[in-house]
Write an enzyme that holds these catalytic residues in place. Structure first.
Site, PDB file in Angstrom:
ATOM      1  N   CYS A  49       0.822  -1.210   0.000  1.00 25.62           N
ATOM      2  CA  CYS A  49       0.000   0.000   0.000  1.00 25.62           C
ATOM      3  C   CYS A  49       0.855   1.258   0.000  1.00 25.62           C
ATOM      4  CB  CYS A  49      -0.941   0.010   1.205  1.00 25.62           C
ATOM      5  SG  CYS A  49      -0.091   0.064   2.783  1.00 25.62           S
ATOM      6  N   CYS A  97      -2.395  -3.803   8.952  1.00 24.37           N
ATOM      7  CA  CYS A  97      -1.895  -2.440   9.175  1.00 24.37           C
ATOM      8  C   CYS A  97      -1.219  -2.337  10.538  1.00 24.37           C
ATOM      9  CB  CYS A  97      -3.035  -1.431   9.095  1.00 24.37           C
ATOM     10  SG  CYS A  97      -4.024  -1.580   7.608  1.00 24.37           S
TER      11      CYS A  97
HETATM   12 FE1  FES Z   1      -1.434   0.423   4.492  1.00 22.40          FE
HETATM   13 FE2  FES Z   1      -3.170   0.271   6.410  1.00 22.40          FE
HETATM   14  S1  FES Z   1      -3.581   0.287   4.317  1.00 22.40           S
HETATM   15  S2  FES Z   1      -1.035   0.360   6.595  1.00 22.40           S
END
Ligand code: FES
Length: 141
Positions: A34, A103
């Site tokens: 991400c 996360c």
């Molecule tokens: Fe990347 Fe939560 S979506 S740390």
């Protein structure tokens, strides 16, 4: 997606945000998938984490877990901070939605990275103490 009140509260008012200019250890971890980044600063005195601050360029769950993680290790001996797991952080926040569990791993890894940096600066090999710092986990988003 439902977040607990504690998660929302830590996201809205994160504790210990910022930098420590004369930190004794700094850890930076990133999530390859991400792109979120977390930086953790620790100040250590007599084996105790006297101060900790973090900066997160990331999602709300990452901010809330970092905030809670810093609260859980502040004022604690480094041996205790070392044992803090993302599971304990999630429990302290009354849970996270399953898809956001990954996360919370960033905070645990950032603490380990900061401790690893601390030991290295002391001239101590951190590997026998902390083990290999795990590669960043991937987020399920
Ligand atoms: Fe990347 Fe939560 S979506 S740390």
């Amino acid at each position: 997606m439902i977040y607990s009140e504690k998660v929302m509260e830590h996201f809205a008012n994160p504790r210990n945000v910022g930098e420590i200019p004369d930190a004794d250890g700094i850890g930076e971890v990133g999530n390859a998938k991400c792109g979120d980044i977390m930086k953790m600063y620790i100040k250590v005195n007599d084996g105790v984490i006297t101060d900790v601050k973090f900066k997160t360029f990331g999602c709300g769950a990452a901010v809330a877990t970092s905030s809670m993680a810093t609260e859980l290790i502040k004022g604690k001996p480094i041996e205790e901070a070392m044992k803090l797991t993302n599971k304990a952080v999630v429990e302290a926040l009354d849970g996270l939605p399953t898809v956001k569990l990954h996360c919370s791993v960033l905070a645990e890894q950032a603490i380990h990275a900061a401790l690893s940096d601390y030991y290295t600066r002391q001239g101590i090999d951190p590997k026998p103490i902390l083990g290999e710092v795990a590669p960043p986990d991937t987020c399920e988003i």
